[in-house]
Design a protein around this motif. Structure first.
Motif, PDB file in Angstrom:
ATOM      1  N   TYR A  64      -3.119   2.361   9.760  1.00  0.00           N
ATOM      2  CA  TYR A  64      -3.741   1.288   9.030  1.00  0.00           C
ATOM      3  C   TYR A  64      -2.575   0.217   8.503  1.00  0.00           C
ATOM      4  N   ALA A  65      -1.284   0.228   9.443  1.00  0.00           N
ATOM      5  CA  ALA A  65      -0.339  -0.436   9.513  1.00  0.00           C
ATOM      6  C   ALA A  65      -0.853  -2.058   9.584  1.00  0.00           C
ATOM      7  N   GLY A  66      -0.669  -3.161   8.775  1.00  0.00           N
ATOM      8  CA  GLY A  66      -1.128  -4.435   9.159  1.00  0.00           C
ATOM      9  C   GLY A  66      -2.351  -4.888   8.611  1.00  0.00           C
ATOM     10  N   SER A  67      -3.010  -3.738   7.879  1.00  0.00           N
ATOM     11  CA  SER A  67      -4.421  -3.762   7.414  1.00  0.00           C
ATOM     12  C   SER A  67      -4.124  -4.135   5.766  1.00  0.00           C
ATOM     13  N   PHE A  68      -5.171  -4.739   5.353  1.00  0.00           N
ATOM     14  CA  PHE A  68      -5.141  -4.984   3.642  1.00  0.00           C
ATOM     15  C   PHE A  68      -5.527  -3.800   2.993  1.00  0.00           C
ATOM     16  N   VAL A  69      -4.791  -2.938   2.140  1.00  0.00           N
ATOM     17  CA  VAL A  69      -5.058  -2.046   1.286  1.00  0.00           C
ATOM     18  C   VAL A  69      -4.962  -2.284  -0.129  1.00  0.00           C
ATOM     19  N   ARG A  70      -5.553  -1.493  -0.714  1.00  0.00           N
ATOM     20  CA  ARG A  70      -5.284  -1.469  -2.332  1.00  0.00           C
ATOM     21  C   ARG A  70      -5.224   0.038  -2.844  1.00  0.00           C
ATOM     22  N   ILE A  71      -4.486   0.213  -3.924  1.00  0.00           N
ATOM     23  CA  ILE A  71      -4.214   1.328  -4.513  1.00  0.00           C
ATOM     24  C   ILE A  71      -4.032   0.982  -5.839  1.00  0.00           C
ATOM     25  N   ASP A  72      -4.718   1.774  -6.844  1.00  0.00           N
ATOM     26  CA  ASP A  72      -4.481   1.850  -8.330  1.00  0.00           C
ATOM     27  C   ASP A  72      -3.785   3.017  -8.714  1.00  0.00           C
ATOM     28  N   VAL A  73      -2.685   2.842  -9.149  1.00  0.00           N
ATOM     29  CA  VAL A  73      -1.877   4.221  -9.463  1.00  0.00           C
ATOM     30  C   VAL A  73      -1.558   4.284 -11.201  1.00  0.00           C
ATOM     31  N   THR A  74      -1.267   5.361 -11.700  1.00  0.00           N
ATOM     32  CA  THR A  74      -1.116   5.563 -13.124  1.00  0.00           C
ATOM     33  C   THR A  74       0.383   5.070 -13.357  1.00  0.00           C
ATOM     34  N   GLY A  75       0.516   4.722 -14.470  1.00  0.00           N
ATOM     35  CA  GLY A  75       1.715   4.299 -15.240  1.00  0.00           C
ATOM     36  C   GLY A  75       2.938   5.310 -15.068  1.00  0.00           C
ATOM     37  N   ALA A  76       2.369   6.600 -15.147  1.00  0.00           N
ATOM     38  CA  ALA A  76       3.204   7.597 -14.655  1.00  0.00           C
ATOM     39  C   ALA A  76       3.566   8.250 -13.559  1.00  0.00           C
ATOM     40  N   SER A  77       3.112   7.444 -12.702  1.00  0.00           N
ATOM     41  CA  SER A  77       3.015   7.913 -11.079  1.00  0.00           C
ATOM     42  C   SER A  77       4.387   7.834 -10.739  1.00  0.00           C
ATOM     43  N   GLY A  78       5.341   6.945 -11.130  1.00  0.00           N
ATOM     44  CA  GLY A  78       6.732   6.558 -10.637  1.00  0.00           C
ATOM     45  C   GLY A  78       6.793   6.142  -9.104  1.00  0.00           C
ATOM     46  N   LEU A  79       5.224   5.454  -8.813  1.00  0.00           N
ATOM     47  CA  LEU A  79       5.223   5.117  -7.296  1.00  0.00           C
ATOM     48  C   LEU A  79       5.546   3.359  -7.001  1.00  0.00           C
ATOM     49  N   GLN A  80       5.656   2.855  -8.283  1.00  0.00           N
ATOM     50  CA  GLN A  80       5.526   1.184  -8.041  1.00  0.00           C
ATOM     51  C   GLN A  80       6.444   0.560  -7.264  1.00  0.00           C
ATOM     52  N   GLY A  81       7.853   0.813  -7.488  1.00  0.00           N
ATOM     53  CA  GLY A  81       8.874   0.332  -6.489  1.00  0.00           C
ATOM     54  C   GLY A  81       8.574   0.768  -5.219  1.00  0.00           C
ATOM     55  N   TRP A  82       8.235   2.031  -4.916  1.00  0.00           N
ATOM     56  CA  TRP A  82       8.153   2.506  -3.346  1.00  0.00           C
ATOM     57  C   TRP A  82       7.022   1.809  -2.807  1.00  0.00           C
ATOM     58  N   LEU A  83       5.833   1.836  -3.815  1.00  0.00           N
ATOM     59  CA  LEU A  83       4.656   0.988  -2.822  1.00  0.00           C
ATOM     60  C   LEU A  83       5.055  -0.575  -2.638  1.00  0.00           C
ATOM     61  N   ALA A  84       5.749  -1.002  -3.404  1.00  0.00           N
ATOM     62  CA  ALA A  84       6.165  -2.508  -3.007  1.00  0.00           C
ATOM     63  C   ALA A  84       6.639  -2.548  -1.769  1.00  0.00           C
ATOM     64  N   GLN A  85       7.915  -1.479  -1.467  1.00  0.00           N
ATOM     65  CA  GLN A  85       8.215  -1.374  -0.139  1.00  0.00           C
ATOM     66  C   GLN A  85       7.525  -0.960   1.050  1.00  0.00           C
ATOM     67  N   ALA A  86       6.213  -0.630   0.727  1.00  0.00           N
ATOM     68  CA  ALA A  86       5.418  -0.436   1.755  1.00  0.00           C
ATOM     69  C   ALA A  86       4.283  -1.296   2.088  1.00  0.00           C
ATOM     70  N   GLY A  87       4.631  -2.723   1.042  1.00  0.00           N
ATOM     71  CA  GLY A  87       3.746  -3.856   1.154  1.00  0.00           C
ATOM     72  C   GLY A  87       2.810  -3.839   0.081  1.00  0.00           C
ATOM     73  N   LEU A  88       2.775  -2.960  -0.702  1.00  0.00           N
ATOM     74  CA  LEU A  88       1.616  -2.918  -1.469  1.00  0.00           C
ATOM     75  C   LEU A  88       2.176  -3.425  -3.245  1.00  0.00           C
ATOM     76  N   ILE A  89       1.933  -4.586  -3.307  1.00  0.00           N
ATOM     77  CA  ILE A  89       2.819  -5.242  -4.301  1.00  0.00           C
ATOM     78  C   ILE A  89       1.511  -5.144  -5.645  1.00  0.00           C
ATOM     79  N   GLN A  90       2.425  -4.962  -6.862  1.00  0.00           N
ATOM     80  CA  GLN A  90       1.491  -4.905  -8.092  1.00  0.00           C
ATOM     81  C   GLN A  90       1.068  -6.246  -8.196  1.00  0.00           C
ATOM     82  N   VAL A  91      -0.282  -6.269  -8.734  1.00  0.00           N
ATOM     83  CA  VAL A  91      -0.972  -7.817  -8.987  1.00  0.00           C
ATOM     84  C   VAL A  91      -1.546  -7.817 -10.335  1.00  0.00           C
ATOM     85  N   ASP A  92      -1.746  -6.457 -10.922  1.00  0.00           N
ATOM     86  CA  ASP A  92      -2.564  -6.304 -12.108  1.00  0.00           C
ATOM     87  C   ASP A  92      -2.215  -5.118 -13.006  1.00  0.00           C
TER      88      ASP A  92
END
Length: 285
Positions: free
Chosen positions: A229-257
């Motif tokens: 799915y590289a190059g595809s538009f993807v959404r993911i909703d993670v918990t605040g305790a997940s510790g994934l926010q910065g890593w997701l941004a590096q994977a192209g998935l920016i926090q929007v809300d």
């Protein structure tokens, strides 16, 4: 003497499949990404109510029983009818349908005061990430473990993991997700130890749930999808305790809300050795 304006009453009733096009159109006025197929999927798993004025749909609310637990969502009131108590009336209908179940929802800042009036308390945060998926900077692998595609024989183990990670009875929800999407399994010494599901949703695809024992394994389960799915538009909703926010941004998935996770009648008791790092959706939680 001027005549008084006619007051058109608002009526409430159960939602059924014939209401889906109008519900979809209502969500589009709110700029929600849901497709008609997404509405059909969630209604098929739960119970819905609509508010109407002069035969036109002006509000919706859905809920999902998951054993002695539940979630609710798809709470919409058309912009021109907000502030008239319609959202509260719809909430009372879904809460009556759910009874005394421990009930979860994800609140917007605008909706939070109403939910607090109805007995919900904040329990955490949910962070919506989306964007064009790309490979994260570091591949993760673990000795004695492998990532592989789901096979039907994994179903029982996946449902058991999902139930343990959330404290909810998610048999029906997870069964529907397994049928609707693609699933990757983390196998540890021959046993299923985690999983993530990718499915069509909104503008592209959504990842969720993601269930694992720790953050690094959750990253591996998400990174698996970068190949196909590289190059595809993807959404993911993670918990605040997940510790994934910065890593997701590096994977192209920016926090929007960010939403507020809330619960009524207590919080489901989950297994402390597992975590649901990404939720199914802000409706099904």
């Amino acid at each position: 003497m001027p005549s008084q304006a006619t007051v058109i009453p608002v009526t409430y009733r159960a939602m059924d499949e014939k209401d889906l096009p109008a519900a979809h159109a209502l969500s589009q006025t709110m700029r929600w990404p849901h497709r008609l197929e997404d509405w059909s999927f969630v209604l098929g798993l739960g119970t819905g109510f609509v508010a109407e004025e002069a035969g036109a749909m002006i509000g919706t609310a859905l809920c999902w029983k998951q054993g002695q637990q539940a979630s609710l969502g798809m709470i919409i009131v058309s912009p021109e009818h907000q502030g008239k108590g319609i959202g509260k009336a719809l909430m009372k209908l879904v809460l009556e349908a759910l009874g005394e179940r421990s009930t979860l929802l994800i609140a917007t800042p605008a909706g939070r005061p109403l939910y607090e009036q109805l007995g919900f308390i904040a329990t955490g945060t949910i962070h919506q990430h989306q964007g064009t998926l790309k490979a994260p900077p570091r591949a993760l692998s673990f000795p004695g473990e492998t990532l592989r595609p789901y096979v039907p024989g994994d179903t029982e183990a996946i449902i058991a993991l999902g139930n343990r990670a959330t404290g909810m009875s998610r048999d029906e929800v997870l069964g529907a997700l397994l049928a609707a999407g693609e699933t990757v399994v983390l196998e540890r010494h021959g046993e299923v130890a985690g999983f993530s599901i990718m499915r069509p949703f909104g503008r592209g695809h959504a990842i969720g749930p993601v269930v694992a024992s720790d953050t690094d394994h959750a990253k591996a389960l998400i990174a698996y999808w970068c190949g196909a799915y590289a190059g595809s538009f993807v959404r993911i909703d993670v918990t605040g305790a997940s510790g994934l926010q910065g890593w997701l941004a590096q994977a192209g998935l920016i926090q929007v809300d960010t939403g507020v996770a809330m619960a009524r009648h207590g919080v489901p008791q989950s297994d402390s050795t597992l975590q649901q790092f990404a939720i199914v959706s802000q409706a099904l939680c």
